[in-house]
Scaffold this motif. Structure first.
Motif, mmCIF file in Angstrom:
data_model
loop_
_atom_site.group_PDB
_atom_site.id
_atom_site.type_symbol
_atom_site.label_atom_id
_atom_site.label_comp_id
_atom_site.label_asym_id
_atom_site.label_seq_id
_atom_site.Cartn_x
_atom_site.Cartn_y
_atom_site.Cartn_z
ATOM 1 N N SER A 199 0.815 -1.218 0.000
ATOM 2 C CA SER A 199 0.000 0.000 0.000
ATOM 3 C C SER A 199 0.846 1.265 0.000
ATOM 4 O O SER A 199 0.321 2.361 -0.203
ATOM 5 N N SER A 200 2.170 1.127 0.191
ATOM 6 C CA SER A 200 3.005 2.311 0.368
ATOM 7 C C SER A 200 3.906 2.618 -0.820
ATOM 8 O O SER A 200 4.696 3.561 -0.765
ATOM 9 N N GLY A 201 3.806 1.834 -1.899
ATOM 10 C CA GLY A 201 4.673 2.039 -3.048
ATOM 11 C C GLY A 201 3.893 2.161 -4.342
ATOM 12 O O GLY A 201 2.680 2.355 -4.341
ATOM 13 N N ALA A 202 4.599 2.039 -5.457
ATOM 14 C CA ALA A 202 3.987 2.171 -6.777
ATOM 15 C C ALA A 202 4.578 1.142 -7.724
ATOM 16 O O ALA A 202 5.746 0.755 -7.600
ATOM 17 N N VAL A 203 3.770 0.717 -8.677
ATOM 18 C CA VAL A 203 4.225 -0.181 -9.740
ATOM 19 C C VAL A 203 4.407 0.633 -11.014
ATOM 20 O O VAL A 203 3.516 1.385 -11.424
ATOM 21 N N LEU A 204 5.559 0.468 -11.651
ATOM 22 C CA LEU A 204 5.866 1.116 -12.915
ATOM 23 C C LEU A 204 5.993 0.039 -13.984
ATOM 24 O O LEU A 204 6.653 -0.983 -13.763
ATOM 25 N N VAL A 205 5.367 0.248 -15.145
ATOM 26 C CA VAL A 205 5.407 -0.764 -16.204
ATOM 27 C C VAL A 205 5.787 -0.138 -17.535
ATOM 28 O O VAL A 205 5.519 1.037 -17.793
ATOM 29 N N THR A 206 6.411 -0.941 -18.387
ATOM 30 C CA THR A 206 6.898 -0.456 -19.676
ATOM 31 C C THR A 206 5.897 -0.671 -20.798
ATOM 32 O O THR A 206 6.255 -0.587 -21.970
ATOM 33 N N SER A 207 4.663 -0.944 -20.450
ATOM 34 C CA SER A 207 3.642 -1.288 -21.443
ATOM 35 C C SER A 207 2.474 -0.311 -21.359
ATOM 36 O O SER A 207 2.533 0.686 -20.652
ATOM 37 N N ARG A 208 1.418 -0.624 -22.078
ATOM 38 C CA ARG A 208 0.171 0.094 -21.863
ATOM 39 C C ARG A 208 -0.463 -0.400 -20.566
ATOM 40 O O ARG A 208 -0.089 -1.452 -20.039
ATOM 41 N N ALA A 209 -1.428 0.350 -20.068
ATOM 42 C CA ALA A 209 -2.121 -0.035 -18.830
ATOM 43 C C ALA A 209 -3.509 -0.548 -19.194
ATOM 44 O O ALA A 209 -4.459 0.225 -19.310
ATOM 45 N N SER A 210 -3.615 -1.835 -19.388
ATOM 46 C CA SER A 210 -4.899 -2.448 -19.702
ATOM 47 C C SER A 210 -5.703 -2.660 -18.426
ATOM 48 O O SER A 210 -5.195 -2.511 -17.311
ATOM 49 N N TYR A 211 -6.964 -3.041 -18.597
ATOM 50 C CA TYR A 211 -7.812 -3.312 -17.440
ATOM 51 C C TYR A 211 -7.182 -4.359 -16.531
ATOM 52 O O TYR A 211 -7.175 -4.221 -15.304
ATOM 53 N N GLU A 212 -6.616 -5.408 -17.125
ATOM 54 C CA GLU A 212 -6.121 -6.492 -16.291
ATOM 55 C C GLU A 212 -4.907 -6.065 -15.475
ATOM 56 O O GLU A 212 -4.686 -6.566 -14.366
ATOM 57 N N MET A 213 -4.113 -5.134 -16.001
ATOM 58 C CA MET A 213 -2.985 -4.629 -15.216
ATOM 59 C C MET A 213 -3.501 -3.891 -13.973
ATOM 60 O O MET A 213 -2.949 -4.021 -12.882
ATOM 61 N N VAL A 214 -4.584 -3.130 -14.148
ATOM 62 C CA VAL A 214 -5.221 -2.454 -13.008
ATOM 63 C C VAL A 214 -5.766 -3.487 -12.030
ATOM 64 O O VAL A 214 -5.568 -3.385 -10.815
ATOM 65 N N GLN A 215 -6.429 -4.499 -12.562
ATOM 66 C CA GLN A 215 -7.030 -5.521 -11.708
ATOM 67 C C GLN A 215 -5.987 -6.240 -10.871
ATOM 68 O O GLN A 215 -6.185 -6.490 -9.671
ATOM 69 N N LYS A 216 -4.857 -6.570 -11.472
ATOM 70 C CA LYS A 216 -3.809 -7.274 -10.747
ATOM 71 C C LYS A 216 -3.270 -6.419 -9.600
ATOM 72 O O LYS A 216 -3.022 -6.915 -8.500
ATOM 73 N N CYS A 217 -3.090 -5.123 -9.851
ATOM 74 C CA CYS A 217 -2.592 -4.238 -8.792
ATOM 75 C C CYS A 217 -3.592 -4.095 -7.662
ATOM 76 O O CYS A 217 -3.248 -4.231 -6.484
ATOM 77 N N MET A 218 -4.851 -3.836 -8.005
ATOM 78 C CA MET A 218 -5.828 -3.597 -6.949
ATOM 79 C C MET A 218 -6.119 -4.872 -6.157
ATOM 80 O O MET A 218 -6.467 -4.808 -4.972
#
Length: 265
Positions: A199-218
Motif C-alpha cells: 500500500s506504500s509504493g507504486a508499480v511502474l510498467v513499460t507497457s500500456r495499462a490495460s484493465y487487467e494490469m489495473v485488476q492485478k494491482c488492486m
C-alpha cells in the motif's frame, strides 16, 4: 531453478542500403504450464525465469489463493516441449478452483484468453486503501532507474518490465518477461515473498495499462500504477472506482494522471 532466458541466432542486417551478417541475442519464449494439485489449469507463453515468483503472483492476482500461506509448494520441471510448474495449494482453494475451472491458454499480450462468459471477463472491484504518495520528480526518476535495471531488454530489446518503487522513491525490484501481464505477476509474487508493504509504493510498467494490469494491482492492495504507454478506457474507469491512481504516457518530463491525482503531486 533458472533456465536460459536468451538464445543467439544469425541473421542478415540491412542499413543504409548495405547488408551484413549479424548474430543477435533474442529473448526465449516458452510454454509454461501451471498445475494446481496435479490439475492442469493454464498454459502461458513466458520468459523462463523467476517462475516461482510468477506462480505465486498469478495465483494471487487470479484469485486462486487469497494469501501466500495458501500456496504450500512450487516445483519447476523442464520438459521437452516447455516447462511444467507444479503448485500445491490448500484443499479449500483447490476445491474452489475446480468449481470454476476453465481451459485457459495464454498468449503474449493476451489477458482474457479462455474466459467462458461475459461475467468472467471483468472481476469484482476491490477498493484500494493506499498510503503511497510521490512527486513528479520521483516518478520520472523511478522510470529512469527501472530502465537501468532491465538486463534482458538491454540484451534483446524484446521484453517488458514491471518495477517496484518503494515509499522512499527507490526502485528496489524489477521483473522482466516477454508478456506484460507475466512481468507484473512475477513482480507481485516477488514482493509478496518479501512481505513488502504494497500500500506504500507504486508499480511502474513499460507497457500500456490495460484493465487487467489495473485488476492485478488492486487485487493485492497496490494504489499506484504508472505506465509508459496509454491506458485503456476500461482501465481508467475501473481504476477510478477502485480508488487506484493510474498514470500513463510517462515520458521524460511529462505524464498524464487519469485517476486520483492526489497521490502524484
Amino acid at each position: 531453478m533458472e533456465y536460459e532466458k536468451t538464445a543467439f541466432f544469425s541473421g542478415v542486417h540491412y542499413r543504409d542500403g548495405q547488408y551484413a551478417e549479424t548474430r543477435d541475442c533474442l529473448a526465449e519464449e516458452v510454454p509454461v504450464a501451471l498445475e494446481y494439485n496435479g490439475l492442469s489449469h493454464a498454459v502461458m507463453l513466458a520468459t523462463p525465469g523467476d517462475l516461482e515468483d510468477f506462480a505465486l503472483g498469478f495465483s494471487l492476482t487470479e484469485g486462486i489463493v487469497v494469501d501466500a500461506s495458501e500456496l504450500y509448494s512450487c516445483e519447476v520441471w523442464k520438459q521437452t516441449d516447455g516447462i511444467r510448474v507444479a503448485i500445491e495449494i490448500a484443499s479449500e482453494r483447490f476445491h474452489g478452483l475446480k468449481e470454476k475451472r476453465r481451459n485457459l491458454t495464454g498468449r503474449t499480450g493476451c489477458g482474457l484468453c479462455g474466459t467462458e462468459s461475459l461475467e468472467q471477463a471483468v472481476k469484482p472491484l476491490q477498493q484500494v486503501n493506499a498510503t503511497a504518495s510521490f512527486t513528479s520528480a520521483q516518478l520520472h526518476a523511478g522510470f529512469s532507474g527501472m530502465e537501468a535495471l532491465q538486463a534482458l531488454r538491454k540484451q534483446t530489446g524484446a521484453t517488458h518490465a514491471a518495477a517496484w518503487m518503494d515509499a522512499a522513491g527507490r526502485i528496489t525490484l524489477v521483473r522482466e518477461d516477454v508478456g506484460r501481464h507475466n512481468a507484473l505477476d512475477k513482480l507481485i509474487g516477488a514482493l509478496v515473498k518479501q512481505e513488502a508493504m504494497l500500500s506504500s509504493g507504486a508499480v511502474l510498467v513499460t507497457s500500456r495499462a490495460s484493465y487487467e494490469m489495473v485488476q492485478k494491482c488492486m487485487s493485492v492492495g497496490i494504489g499506484i500504477l504508472a505506465a509508459v504507454s496509454a491506458p485503456t478506457a476500461l482501465a481508467v474507469r475501473m481504476a477510478d472506482k477502485a480508488n487506484l491512481t493510474l498514470a500513463g504516457f510517462v515520458r521524460e518530463n511529462s505524464h498524464t494522471i487519469y485517476t486520483h491525482p492526489e497521490r502524484l503531486r
